[in-house]
Design a protein around this motif. Structure first.
Motif, PDB file in Angstrom:
ATOM      1  N   GLU A  36     -17.957 -55.849   0.578  1.00 21.98           N
ATOM      2  CA  GLU A  36     -17.270 -54.555   0.484  1.00 21.98           C
ATOM      3  C   GLU A  36     -18.259 -53.397   0.478  1.00 21.98           C
ATOM      4  O   GLU A  36     -17.932 -52.286   0.902  1.00 21.98           O
ATOM      5  N   SER A  37     -19.475 -53.647  -0.003  1.00 21.84           N
ATOM      6  CA  SER A  37     -20.498 -52.593  -0.039  1.00 21.84           C
ATOM      7  C   SER A  37     -21.246 -52.477   1.279  1.00 21.84           C
ATOM      8  O   SER A  37     -22.115 -51.610   1.435  1.00 21.84           O
ATOM      9  N   GLY A  38     -20.931 -53.375   2.236  1.00 18.51           N
ATOM     10  CA  GLY A  38     -21.556 -53.306   3.551  1.00 18.51           C
ATOM     11  C   GLY A  38     -22.753 -54.213   3.732  1.00 18.51           C
ATOM     12  O   GLY A  38     -23.381 -54.202   4.793  1.00 18.51           O
ATOM     13  N   GLN A  39     -23.089 -55.023   2.726  1.00 18.81           N
ATOM     14  CA  GLN A  39     -24.226 -55.937   2.851  1.00 18.81           C
ATOM     15  C   GLN A  39     -23.831 -57.138   3.699  1.00 18.81           C
ATOM     16  O   GLN A  39     -22.754 -57.715   3.525  1.00 18.81           O
ATOM     17  N   GLU A  40     -24.716 -57.532   4.614  1.00 19.71           N
ATOM     18  CA  GLU A  40     -24.472 -58.676   5.475  1.00 19.71           C
ATOM     19  C   GLU A  40     -25.114 -59.927   4.893  1.00 19.71           C
ATOM     20  O   GLU A  40     -26.195 -59.874   4.302  1.00 19.71           O
TER      21      GLU A  40
END
Length: 218
Positions: A51-55
């Motif tokens: 959700e925070s954009g970390q892959e």
């Protein structure tokens, strides 16, 4: 194994070749796949996004692998991203054709199962380090896994034939790029690995396994 590989290759060869550039998305999360892909050349990564954009890279799909295999076999919803890590050549077969093929060719299904179990082994090893290992051990361990799965022996050194950046390493083990870079420099300093152009080279696999504390989890 060669005959099984030839049979799988022959099946997908009847379908046209699809070309993707490095960084191009092949499937997005929740896409409805239009068929089963066979990797003829190049490498594809399967990843999720928080959700925070970390892959987080879960699997690297290599030549002669197929995807999305879980959807193909079980029909379960597809929920990951597939992206070309390098220029990629793929063949895509309709699901109905693929299902008929594996039902009539159990030896090809055996090859697919072997590939899936190999991926599962790597995932289990990474899970152990994600819980028990520190950042240094995580970086060392992922280099061991990649060397054993994608490596080519050259003398005493092993070249990992998947072009990876520090960010790629970080995404494989759930670290920030900055942290991964710090730990990679430590490993380079003691002479167990180095960057050779686009590729990582493992100069001493046994020493690298020791740094990863490999025997503890083997």
């Amino acid at each position: 194994m060669q005959d099984r590989g030839n049979k799988l290759y022959s099946f997908f060869s009847q379908y046209r070749t699809l070309d993707y550039k490095k960084g191009q998305i092949i499937l997005r999360s929740d896409d409805n796949p239009s068929g089963i892909y066979y990797v003829r050349r190049g490498y594809v990564r399967l990843y999720s996004i928080s959700e925070s954009g970390q892959e987080l890279t879960l699997i690297i799909v290599k030549p002669h692998d197929i995807f999305p295999i879980r959807w193909a076999i079980t029909g379960q919803r597809h929920r990951y991203y597939f992206e070309a890590m390098t220029p990629v050549e793929l063949s895509k077969a309709p699901l109905e054709d693929f299902s008929d093929f594996i039902h009539m060719n159990p030896e090809a299904l055996y090859e697919i199962l072997n590939n899936v179990l190999s991926r599962l082994g790597g995932l289990l090893e990474r899970m152990e380090y994600s819980v028990f290992g520190n950042a240094y051990q995580k970086v060392a361990s992922i280099l061991v896994i990649c060397a054993e799965r994608f490596g080519i022996q050259k003398g005493k050194s092993i070249t990992i034939r998947v072009p990876m950046t520090h960010s790629d390493i970080a995404n494989l083990i759930g670290l920030t790029r900055e942290t991964a870079s710090v730990e990679l420099k430590k490993l380079e300093k003691i002479g167990v690995c180095e960057k050779d152009g686009r590729f990582f080279m493992v100069k001493n696999l046994d020493k690298l396994k020791t740094e990863a504390n490999w025997s503890k989890f083997a």
